[in-house]
Design an enzyme around this catalytic site. Structure first.
Site, PDB file in Angstrom:
ATOM      1  N   HIS A  34       0.976  -1.397  -0.100  1.00  0.00           N
ATOM      2  CA  HIS A  34      -0.048  -0.127   0.062  1.00  0.00           C
ATOM      3  C   HIS A  34       0.866   1.249   0.094  1.00  0.00           C
ATOM      4  O   HIS A  34       2.071   1.257  -0.009  1.00  0.00           O
ATOM      5  CB  HIS A  34      -0.989   0.075   1.219  1.00  0.00           C
ATOM      6  CG  HIS A  34      -0.276  -0.272   2.584  1.00  0.00           C
ATOM      7  ND1 HIS A  34       0.695   0.678   3.079  1.00  0.00           N
ATOM      8  CD2 HIS A  34      -0.123  -1.147   3.317  1.00  0.00           C
ATOM      9  CE1 HIS A  34       1.122   0.254   4.280  1.00  0.00           C
ATOM     10  NE2 HIS A  34       0.555  -1.160   4.315  1.00  0.00           N
ATOM     11  N   GLY A  36       1.905   3.096   2.333  1.00  0.00           N
ATOM     12  CA  GLY A  36       3.066   3.205   3.297  1.00  0.00           C
ATOM     13  C   GLY A  36       4.281   2.440   2.619  1.00  0.00           C
ATOM     14  O   GLY A  36       5.370   2.986   2.824  1.00  0.00           O
ATOM     15  N   HIS A  37       4.134   1.247   2.192  1.00  0.00           N
ATOM     16  CA  HIS A  37       5.347   0.425   1.480  1.00  0.00           C
ATOM     17  C   HIS A  37       5.844   1.330   0.446  1.00  0.00           C
ATOM     18  O   HIS A  37       7.074   1.571   0.077  1.00  0.00           O
ATOM     19  CB  HIS A  37       4.915  -0.507   0.797  1.00  0.00           C
ATOM     20  CG  HIS A  37       4.278  -1.629   1.974  1.00  0.00           C
ATOM     21  ND1 HIS A  37       2.922  -1.986   2.106  1.00  0.00           N
ATOM     22  CD2 HIS A  37       4.684  -2.322   3.029  1.00  0.00           C
ATOM     23  CE1 HIS A  37       2.573  -2.997   3.131  1.00  0.00           C
ATOM     24  NE2 HIS A  37       3.934  -3.028   3.466  1.00  0.00           N
ATOM     25  N   ASP A 150       4.783   0.178  13.080  1.00  0.00           N
ATOM     26  CA  ASP A 150       5.665  -0.782  14.044  1.00  0.00           C
ATOM     27  C   ASP A 150       6.691  -0.339  14.444  1.00  0.00           C
ATOM     28  O   ASP A 150       7.605  -0.571  14.177  1.00  0.00           O
ATOM     29  CB  ASP A 150       5.664  -2.237  13.364  1.00  0.00           C
ATOM     30  CG  ASP A 150       6.050  -3.327  14.514  1.00  0.00           C
ATOM     31  OD1 ASP A 150       6.034  -2.989  15.565  1.00  0.00           O
ATOM     32  OD2 ASP A 150       5.512  -4.378  14.064  1.00  0.00           O
ATOM     33  N   VAL A 176       2.294   6.492   7.542  1.00  0.00           N
ATOM     34  CA  VAL A 176       1.543   6.960   6.315  1.00  0.00           C
ATOM     35  C   VAL A 176       0.055   6.581   6.622  1.00  0.00           C
ATOM     36  O   VAL A 176      -0.235   5.563   7.122  1.00  0.00           O
ATOM     37  CB  VAL A 176       1.818   6.353   5.079  1.00  0.00           C
ATOM     38  CG1 VAL A 176       1.071   6.749   3.884  1.00  0.00           C
ATOM     39  CG2 VAL A 176       3.457   6.698   4.609  1.00  0.00           C
TER      40      VAL A 176
END
Length: 282
Positions: A34, A36-37, A150, A176
């Site tokens: 997504h 974030g990645h 995390d 994000v």
């Protein structure tokens, strides 16, 4: 972009890159990528000559009653995200390729794993550290990129890399979020429509706590109780934890000061979500 499925080929490629002096940015993931990645990949692209992405759902980091079998997978989507964000090599090994026989050695991590998700998910971070030891040896990265969603994982990995003198720089990247504040996560697909609305209160609880800290509250128990009560009032989820620690040591604090993390985990019917904020308090 080249897709690599064997350890032998990936090691051959990264050995040659390493020997030629090229910097390698590495983004380890479990896939179902997504935004974030994508943010991690773009940062790796900016800072390195070569970008390696791994997609591997690591069985060692899942407990017996967790979501290994139903963890979302979509390699076509992952390939597209990888291509769009400048990945040079997509390392996509099978479980049999990564673990051809039962592991006789694992990496046990201590102290920073005694709290938060480490306490709730015994064995999880040993699985994370073990697969990362393998992946770092396979990809030989100059820098490795991890999302702060995390934050405990980031703290554990930083400690593990320091303790074992692994020559890689760990680069933490900010969380994000969706436009409404929900932290982006591959597991958000498990949320029902009502739960998706309720999940917004996770970040809101952290923002309210941050405001209280900025207004002068320094008692960690008051802050964590505020967060728990807010989430329990506004959602049907079960609070696994709402805790405040020094960061990155993840040690108890008697007073909210210095660099701290306020972290939460909440269980809904089909998914457990985590979120956090880190602050430096004077």
């Amino acid at each position: 972009m080249k897709i690599v499925t064997t350890v032998q080929e990936m090691q051959q490629i990264t050995n040659e890159l390493h020997a030629s002096g090229k910097s390698i940015g590495f983004v380890p993931t479990m896939g179902y990528l997504h935004e974030g990645h994508a943010t991690l990949l773009r940062k790796a692209r900016e800072e390195n000559e070569i970008v390696v992405l791994s997609v591997f759902v690591n069985p060692l980091q899942f407990g017996p009653n967790e979501d290994l079998d139903r963890y979302p997978r979509d390699i076509d989507r992952d390939e597209n995200v990888a291509k769009e964000n400048g990945v040079d090599y997509l390392f996509y090994p099978s479980v049999e390729e990564m673990y051809p026989s039962e592991q006789t050695t694992t990496v046990e991590v201590v102290k920073r794993t005694d709290v938060l998700c480490g306490k709730q998910r015994p064995g999880h971070f040993a699985g994370v550290a073990t697969v990362l030891m393998k992946l770092f040896n396979i990809t030989l990265p100059t820098r490795a990129y991890f999302g702060m969603k995390d934050a405990q994982q980031v703290a554990v990995i930083e400690g593990f890399v320091t303790d074992f003198n692994i020559p890689v720089t760990i680069v933490p990247v900010d969380i994000v979020r969706e436009e409404d504040g929900l932290a982006k996560s591959s597991r958000n697909v498990y949320l029902s429509q009502d739960e998706r609305e309720e999940a917004l209160h996770l970040y809101r609880s952290l923002c309210i706590a941050k405001e209280r800290i900025e207004a002068g509250e320094r008692n960690p128990e008051i802050i964590t109780n505020l967060v728990k009560e807010y989430i329990e009032t506004h959602t049907k989820g079960t609070v696994d934890y709402a805790d405040l620690y020094a960061y990155p040591s993840l040690t108890m604090v008697e007073k909210v000061e210095g660099r701290i993390i306020l972290a939460i985990a909440v269980k809904f019917e089909n998914v457990r979500l985590i979120d956090n904020i880190t602050l430096t308090v004077k």
